[in-house]
Design an enzyme around this catalytic site. Structure first.
Site, mmCIF file in Angstrom:
data_model
loop_
_atom_site.group_PDB
_atom_site.id
_atom_site.type_symbol
_atom_site.label_atom_id
_atom_site.label_comp_id
_atom_site.label_asym_id
_atom_site.label_seq_id
_atom_site.Cartn_x
_atom_site.Cartn_y
_atom_site.Cartn_z
ATOM 1 C CD GLU A 196 7.916 -0.386 7.348
ATOM 2 O OE1 GLU A 196 6.912 -1.060 7.055
ATOM 3 O OE2 GLU A 196 8.169 0.732 6.852
ATOM 4 C CG ASP A 226 0.409 -4.133 2.036
ATOM 5 O OD1 ASP A 226 0.551 -5.061 2.856
ATOM 6 O OD2 ASP A 226 1.222 -3.185 1.920
ATOM 7 C CG ASP A 273 -0.359 -0.057 2.513
ATOM 8 O OD1 ASP A 273 0.874 -0.175 2.583
ATOM 9 O OD2 ASP A 273 -1.092 0.026 3.522
ATOM 10 C CB SER A 274 4.569 1.729 -0.052
ATOM 11 O OG SER A 274 4.799 0.593 -0.864
#
Ligand code: KIV
Length: 289
Positions: A205, A106, A67-68
């Site tokens: 992350e 995602d 979704d980045s």
């Protein structure tokens, strides 16, 4: 040898030469880690388009339709506005462009947190409409029941702990997590809860290195690091970051190429050619039939 593509205009699929290996399965990815040891690190990169997928596919075990894409493709301030419709469109493009890597899509913010039933409806749509192999969702212990629910209904799930960008408003920014003992314990227990729920892999992350190592040792499934530690079972990067498409990239990113500069220089060359009318085609005159 480089890969070439022949486009099938009936299906819009590009057939690569040489023919790629069979697509990796999710159980095969999970099996990379045996009794705590991952002999072959898991290679994952983000991909958002069919062409990008074609170029990355042969080199990766996993392609993540992250979704980045909200920030990278759409210039949004965070991943929060990203919708399920966007993830479906980009997920389907990446599946069409890939043959070998397993494709993970995602689940965007707001598509799975309300209930396990909401999560199933969203995840089932992703699998049906994109053909992806698995979904990824953010959050630890709070999501464990949802993860188990999806897996029991045929949807493989990758977890995501540590810095979880969809929670930026709660976390107060994108700083590394795990600096306090309380935060470190939470990240570790979140990862354990996801692994117990059956996640086939977990992204960790933006956490301080000792926590990334502790998480990697604590869970039986592969742990894929980003801004975490080289000792994780695998690594993921946002492809545009490592290709040098942005002036500012996170400190942990190794920039392998400077495509941003190449694109700007190429556009400048093209503009100069247009302005000086330096096109060879313009020497030929059009002959009407
Ligand atoms: O959205 C994304 O690209 C991700 C990776 C950074 C792990 O979640």
């Amino acid at each position: 040898m480089s890969t070439t593509f022949q486009l099938d205009t009936a299906t819009s699929r590009a057939h690569p030469t040489p023919a790629p290996m069979k697509r990796l399965t999710i159980p095969a990815v999970r099996q990379r880690k045996i009794e705590g040891v991952t002999a072959q690190p898991v290679v994952m990169l983000t991909a958002y388009t069919a062409r990008q997928a074609q170029l990355l596919d042969a080199h990766c075990d996993l392609l993540l339709v992250g979704d980045s894409l909200g920030q990278v493709i759409y210039g949004l301030p965070s991943s929060i506005p990203v919708t399920l419709d966007l993830m479906v469109a980009h997920g389907a493009a990446v599946v069409r462009g890939s043959y070998h890597a397993a494709v993970i899509v995602d689940m965007p913010f707001g598509s799975y947190e309300a209930s396990k039933e909401q999560a199933f409806t969203s995840a089932a749509r992703l699998l049906k409409e994109t053909g992806c192999d698995a979904v990824k969702l953010e959050g630890g212990a709070a999501m464990a029941e949802t993860v188990a629910f999806l897996i029991a209904r045929g949807i493989p799930v990758m977890g995501h702990v540590g810095l979880t960008p969809q929670a930026v408003n709660v976390l107060g920014g994108y700083n590394a997590r795990g600096r306090s003992a309380e935060e470190a314990d939470k990240i570790l227990s979140d990862a354990r809860a996801l692994a117990d729920a059956g996640a086939f892999a977990i992204v960790v992350e933006g956490v301080v290195e000792p926590i990334a190592v502790a998480v990697t040792r604590a869970v039986p499934c592969p742990v894929i690091g980003i801004g975490a530690s080289a000792q994780c079972d695998g690594q993921v990067l946002v492809t545009e970051d490592m290709l040098g498409m942005f002036e500012r990239v996170p400190r942990f990113v190794k920039v392998y190429a400077n495509l941003g500069d190449t694109i700007a220089q190429t556009a400048a060359q093209y503009a100069a050619d247009v302005r000086t009318r330096a096109f060879p085609e313009q020497a030929q005159t059009y002959q009407p039939k």
